[in-house]
Motif scaffolding. Structure first.
Motif, short mmCIF file in Angstrom:
data_model
loop_
_atom_site.label_atom_id
_atom_site.label_comp_id
_atom_site.label_asym_id
_atom_site.label_seq_id
_atom_site.Cartn_x
_atom_site.Cartn_y
_atom_site.Cartn_z
N ALA A 70 1.15 -1.31 0.15
CA ALA A 70 -0.19 -0.31 0.50
C ALA A 70 1.10 1.30 0.31
N LEU A 71 1.95 1.43 0.86
CA LEU A 71 2.41 2.29 0.32
C LEU A 71 3.46 2.73 -0.16
N ASP A 72 3.81 2.33 -1.26
CA ASP A 72 4.04 1.82 -3.03
C ASP A 72 2.92 2.10 -3.67
N ALA A 73 2.10 2.07 -3.86
CA ALA A 73 1.00 2.05 -4.13
C ALA A 73 0.46 3.63 -4.16
N HIS A 74 0.67 4.13 -2.40
CA HIS A 74 -0.04 5.61 -2.40
C HIS A 74 0.84 6.45 -2.64
N LEU A 75 2.64 5.91 -2.27
CA LEU A 75 3.71 6.50 -3.20
C LEU A 75 3.44 6.99 -4.50
N GLN A 76 3.21 6.10 -5.15
CA GLN A 76 2.81 6.57 -6.71
C GLN A 76 1.56 7.60 -6.86
N MET A 77 0.47 6.82 -6.95
CA MET A 77 -1.03 8.35 -6.54
C MET A 77 -0.36 9.66 -5.58
N ALA A 78 0.46 9.32 -5.64
CA ALA A 78 0.29 10.33 -4.79
C ALA A 78 1.18 12.07 -6.21
N ASP A 79 2.00 11.08 -6.84
CA ASP A 79 2.77 11.31 -8.15
C ASP A 79 2.05 11.70 -8.65
N ILE A 80 0.22 11.28 -9.29
CA ILE A 80 -0.87 11.77 -10.83
C ILE A 80 -0.91 12.86 -9.83
N PRO A 81 -0.88 13.53 -10.89
CA PRO A 81 -1.30 14.90 -11.03
C PRO A 81 -2.80 15.05 -11.26
N ILE A 82 -3.72 15.88 -10.54
CA ILE A 82 -5.02 16.33 -11.10
C ILE A 82 -6.16 15.99 -10.65
N ILE A 83 -6.30 14.39 -10.93
CA ILE A 83 -7.66 13.38 -10.81
C ILE A 83 -6.94 13.46 -8.86
N ASP A 84 -8.63 12.91 -8.48
CA ASP A 84 -8.41 12.14 -6.75
C ASP A 84 -8.34 10.61 -7.64
N THR A 85 -7.90 10.21 -6.50
CA THR A 85 -7.47 8.97 -6.85
C THR A 85 -7.38 8.48 -4.99
N ALA A 86 -7.81 6.71 -5.24
CA ALA A 86 -8.48 6.15 -4.53
C ALA A 86 -7.72 4.16 -4.59
N GLY A 87 -7.55 4.04 -3.50
CA GLY A 87 -7.73 2.52 -3.59
C GLY A 87 -8.19 1.54 -2.73
N LEU A 88 -8.38 -0.09 -3.39
CA LEU A 88 -9.34 -0.79 -2.96
C LEU A 88 -8.50 -2.06 -2.46
N ALA A 89 -8.22 -1.45 -0.91
CA ALA A 89 -7.86 -2.92 0.05
C ALA A 89 -7.68 -4.65 -0.35
N ILE A 90 -6.52 -5.00 -0.50
CA ILE A 90 -6.80 -6.28 -1.35
C ILE A 90 -6.46 -7.31 0.50
N LEU A 91 -7.73 -8.24 0.00
CA LEU A 91 -7.51 -9.77 1.42
C LEU A 91 -8.25 -10.74 0.29
N GLY A 92 -8.18 -12.01 1.74
CA GLY A 92 -8.60 -13.46 0.85
C GLY A 92 -7.41 -14.13 0.47
N ASN A 93 -6.87 -13.52 0.26
CA ASN A 93 -5.74 -14.70 0.04
C ASN A 93 -4.15 -14.54 1.43
N ASP A 94 -4.68 -13.41 2.02
CA ASP A 94 -3.66 -13.37 3.28
C ASP A 94 -3.85 -14.33 4.41
N ASP A 95 -2.40 -14.21 4.69
CA ASP A 95 -2.37 -15.32 6.11
C ASP A 95 -3.07 -15.17 7.04
N TYR A 96 -3.48 -14.21 7.62
CA TYR A 96 -3.50 -13.54 8.80
C TYR A 96 -5.40 -13.38 8.64
N LEU A 97 -5.77 -13.47 7.06
CA LEU A 97 -7.47 -13.31 7.27
C LEU A 97 -7.67 -15.19 7.68
N LEU A 98 -6.54 -15.92 6.95
CA LEU A 98 -7.39 -17.30 6.53
C LEU A 98 -7.22 -18.12 7.97
#
Lengths: 557, 421
Positions: A123-151
């Motif tokens: 997520a940090l990587d994705a947000h660092l990249q999104m912060a450099d996308i000008p003009i438009i607003d962005t949002a992310g969807l967080a992926i769960l469902g393959n993560d060890d903690y949940l399973l």
């Protein structure tokens, strides 16, 4: 600063405005009522002959994160520039860059774009990249469902409330707007050497099925009140006959809100000589029976692109179709995976032609722009830069028929498309790409032109050729500032990232830190998203939106 | 004196973030979880604070103004080093875009070995937590792993608990090429790694034979590079039998001609094993001195890894043409800006062209540069972000002390602003 847009034809489904001539006023960054007579207007734009809509919203487009950047680095030959005029603001000539992503979207009148696949650890990587996308607003969807903690929680029979806390905490720490589930359990199973993964398959080592994971996360999303329904990439993407998987997933939703992403890739039957056929009608039949389901299309358009996905099983299974012949698969931190496979969709190909036809059949058969959304699953079906061309396909039947002539005729013969007469109206486009999209995401401040909305406004010169019309906005205002004029970016302004912050029991942080100490060697604080922009404080960068019940189209119309 | 715990390191590349460091004024001491790479990098004392122009101490603004003048007079500036954090790279690329510079990360000749292989045929990779929790067989190619990343085995291999392995001590390690220098690779129950050594220059042949064996081709010779083919056959079989095999290499240590072909052989061998029905993944190790950070940031800002030219007004990538050292030797540039915030020993090449150095405090030069501005180090003097070797995880670097030394991003942005006036 009070600005008036004068004399445009307004398409705003939120106010049932279907092309009425209206003046639009906004003060600074907010749309306002018509001021009293004699009020001082600071700037006046005469837009007679133009169409006015709220800024467009893309609910599913891969614009940032590990897979996206890996694809860039894998394919330097795909985005070479040869001649370019600098615009006087930074990075304006860098292709397929963060800057170009913002600029090209803005030029088409888009003001909000959702990156639909953010692994929490990335997520940090994705947000660092999104912060450099000008003009438009962005949002992310967080992926769960393959993560060890949940399973692991599910394996140990944890309560739904523990899982809810984990889901809510994940949205907080990743600064995301919603929850994504990609082939639930599949990426985890791939690491244990599974090569296919169906809805009722069980993840090795955990004893939980894909269906169970999906339903658990869906329930969590409803209970912690994430406004955007759980956003699902189903099992068996791209596999002939997978329409049954899509229909089974609709059933698995048990009447609760659920969004099925890039559904074109699941509109596949296995009939005919080649064992591949359109199942769009069957899919849409199921869709009509499940009003709790929303979908986006993921239209295929012809040309070179690259497919990127967290569904490593699907990507790995298609590695031999890579064109050019190189591909990447990566396992990530016991949370998920990724795969990057370049691909060229060809009109001469039976399969590709049928994919193109199936996508359009879905668009035209669905008959509900409040539940069916406009995407190409950028870049998987096609780059987002081809949207204007897709709009024309939807709005112009004659053009569609012309295009059919270029296709593989064996595929055309198997498709209903030539008999579908529907043409989308500008109002339909405004519903699908503005008003309904904002409501689906839980962003009440945008997607419409009512007073109080953010002044994200697109103005298009009305033209018979809808591809030309939507390619270059005449004017685009972002937060009330003029960002695009006559199709050219005139100001590189900052966007913001949209988030929700559902409540959770803070005791989970102790459990998580303990877990990270045992299995990750990472302090929680060291990768939690923050300080991502060089020029914007986090308080400016992140915009929190209220939690609430997930989108149901019947309440939204 | 204060004690700071959970300090992340930008130096080792594996995202070590459990250091405890005491701060006494400007002096740092690693109290726990240090290593041969991290401890000296953190503890290095600050020896200069003042910028210099032509060897004379000046105020920062004067040094920036002189840097601006040099860049304004340059037809083809070259930005080398490129060893900084995310914000440093953002500012560096903005400056390059502004003045039409060539950007070249100092480790790119090593990174190139990976990129050429990856951009030709792709690869299958994994990350450190997967190694920690799944890997049952580690093949180390051409590298003495523990001198490169001293805490790799402690943190990611002999960990007490793992998600999927009952006893991590039963994991297996094979060294191909180089022998291990210490005992870190010895398992907690005393089992030694299998070691098959050869000369670096024999690695291409050895790896190719290993791949042939994996594919089941008949090999008629008995030994290659001094390694018995029968031993390599065993390696192939163990990789095929592993549940989650991992092959690791460090491109920086593959110092021979066309080493990218050896990287490619490794990557294709990994794919072959997956094709045959077992799991296997690669773990390319880098992430030192900001190399991976530079490549990642350049990726989303320019579209390419960090060897690019903005000379034509748009970024162009060429892994050979824009080698800054070659350009300087050939007289293809007329100003050099060197940015190195991590390592004061990594000094720029000596050249006659005007040279600006933004370097970690304490740099000693063979030839005094025209402008020298001592920098703070990300993760010590200012906060920032750096990418770990697996490129998936970015870590948040902390500020540990108030040295007043500027961040690279601040100085680079000041220079860019100067160019606008």
């Amino acid at each position: 600063m009070l600005i008036r847009l004068k004399g445009g034809k307004v398409y705003d489904p939120a106010q049932a405005l279907d092309g009425e001539i209206r003046d639009i006023y906004f003060r600074d960054s907010v749309i306002v009522d018509k001021p009293e007579a004699g009020a001082m207007i600071d700037a006046d734009y005469d837009i007679a002959g133009c169409v006015v809509m709220a800024g467009a919203i893309d609910i599913h487009s891969h614009i940032a994160g590990g897979n996206v950047n890996t694809a860039r680095l894998l394919l330097p030959e795909q985005h070479r520039n040869f001649v370019a005029r600098k615009l006087g603001h930074r990075f304006s000539t860098s292709r397929w860059s963060a800057t170009e992503t913002g600029y090209r979207y803005a030029r088409m009148g888009y003001t909000t774009v959702v990156e639909p696949a953010i692994l929490p650890i990335n997520a940090l990587d994705a947000h660092l990249q999104m912060a450099d996308i000008p003009i438009i607003d962005t949002a992310g969807l967080a992926i769960l469902g393959n993560d060890d903690y949940l399973l692991r929680l599910m394996r140990s029979g944890a309560s739904q409330s523990q899982i809810n806390d984990y889901v809510a905490w994940t949205l907080h720490s990743t600064r995301c707007l919603g929850l994504k589930v990609i082939n639930a359990g599949g990426a985890n199973a791939f690491k244990s050497n599974a090569r296919s993964f169906d809805l009722d398959d069980v993840v090795p080592e955990y004893g939980v099925s894909s269906r169970h994971i999906l339903q658990t996360l869906q329930r969590a999303a409803c209970e912690v009140e994430i406004p955007h329904p759980v956003h699902v990439h189903c099992n068996n993407l791209g596999v002939p006959g997978n329409v049954d998987t899509a229909l089974a997933t609709m059933e698995a939703a048990q009447g609760l809100p659920m969004h099925l992403a890039h559904i074109q890739f699941y509109g596949y039957g296995n009939e005919g000589d080649r064992g591949f056929s359109s199942a769009a009608a069957k899919l849409i039949d199921g869709f009509k029976k499940h009003p709790n389901i929303t979908m986006d299309v993921g239209q295929v358009l012809f040309g070179q692109t690259v497919t990127i996905s967290g569904d490593v099983i699907a990507q790995y299974s298609r590695r031999n179709d890579a064109s050019p012949n190189k591909w990447i698969a990566w396992d990530a931190e016991c949370e998920g995976s990724g795969g990057v496979v370049p691909y060229r969709y060809k009109e001469t190909s039976f399969v590709n032609s049928l994919q193109w036809l199936i996508g359009l059949e879905i668009f035209l058969l669905a008959e509900d722009p409040w539940r069916l959304f406009f995407t190409t699953d950028h870049p998987n079906g096609a780059p987002f830069t081809m949207y204007p061309y897709l709009i024309r396909l939807l709005m112009d039947r004659d053009y569609r028929l012309q295009c059919l002539e270029q296709l593989n005729q064996e595929a055309v013969a198997m498709s209903l498309l030539k008999d579908l007469d529907k043409e989308f109206s500008l109002y339909d486009i405004a519903v699908m790409t503005r008003t309904a999209a904002a409501r689906l995401l839980g962003l009440p401040d945008r997607g419409h032109l009512r007073p109080g909305a953010v002044a994200d406004i697109a103005v298009y010169r009305e033209q018979a050729d809808k591809a030309a019309m939507f390619a270059d906005a005449e004017l685009l205002f972002k937060n009330g500032r003029l960002a695009v004029q006559n199709g050219a970016v005139v100001e590189r302004c900052n966007g913001t990232a949209q988030v929700v912050q559902p409540l959770f029991d803070h005791r989970i942080e102790r459990d998580l830190q303990n877990y990270y100490d045992r299995f990750y060697n990472l302090g929680l604080a060291n990768f939690t998203v923050g300080d991502v922009d060089a020029g914007q404080a986090d308080s400016e960068r992140f915009r929190a939106h209220a939690c609430g019940r997930p989108y149901l189209a019947e309440n939204a119309r | 004196m204060t004690e700071i715990t959970e300090v992340p390191s930008p130096f080792c590349g594996i995202g070590t973030d459990d250091l405890t460091i005491s701060v006494d004024g400007l002096s740092l001491k690693v109290l726990s979880n240090g290593c041969a790479v991290n401890t000296p990098a953190f503890e290095q004392v600050i020896t200069d604070f003042k910028p210099r122009v032509a060897g004379k101490q000046v105020a920062l603004e004067h040094a920036v103004a002189k840097a601006v003048e040099i860049l304004q007079d340059s037809n083809q500036p070259i930005i080398g080093g490129c060893a900084t954090d995310v914000n440093g790279m953002r500012a560096l690329l903005a400056l390059a875009d502004r003045c039409g510079a060539v950007v070249d990360q100092m480790n790119f000749n090593a990174s190139r070995r990976n990129y050429l292989a990856m951009q030709d045929s792709g690869w299958m990779t994994t990350t450190l937590a997967e190694v920690k929790n799944r890997c049952d067989l580690l093949l180390v190619v051409g590298k003495d792993l523990e001198s490169f990343v001293p805490r790799f085995f402690e943190r990611y291999f002999w960990n007490q608990e793992s998600m999927f392995l009952e006893d991590t001590a039963n994991r297996e390690v094979i060294y191909l090429g180089k022998a291990p220098s210490g005992t870190a690779q010895v398992s907690p129950n005393g089992k030694q790694a299998q070691v098959l050594t050869c000369a670096d220059t024999d690695l291409p042949e050895v790896v190719t034979v290993l791949r042939a064996l994996v594919k089941g081709h008949k090999i008629v010779i008995d030994s290659v590079g001094g390694i018995k083919v029968s031993d390599l056959q065993t390696v192939a079989e163990r990789l095929q039998a592993a549940k989650y095999g991992v092959v690791t290499w460090a491109a920086s240590s593959l110092v021979f001609d066309q080493a990218e072909l050896t990287v490619q052989s490794i990557c294709e061998l990994i794919k072959d094993i997956n094709d045959q029905g077992s799991r296997c993944s690669g773990l390319p190790l880098s992430g030192k001195e900001g190399d991976l950070t530079a490549n990642q940031v350049a990726g989303w800002i320019s579209g390419y890894p960090a060897r690019i030219s903005y000379a034509k007004g748009y970024p162009e990538y060429d892994p050979y043409l824009y080698d800054s050292r070659v350009m300087i030797e050939n007289g293809e540039g007329d100003a050099l800006l060197w940015v190195q915030a991590f390592n004061s020993k990594a000094i720029p090449p000596v050249t006659d062209v005007p040279t600006i150095v933004l370097g970690r405090s304490g740099m000693l030069f063979d030839k005094e540069p025209d402008v020298y501005i001592p920098l703070g180090t990300p993760g010590i003097d200012h906060a920032g972000h750096a990418y770990r070797a697996d490129s998936v995880v970015a870590i948040r670097l902390k500020k540990l002390r108030d040295s007043g030394l500027p961040a690279a991003a601040d100085v680079l942005s000041a220079i860019e602003r100067g160019l606008l006036i």
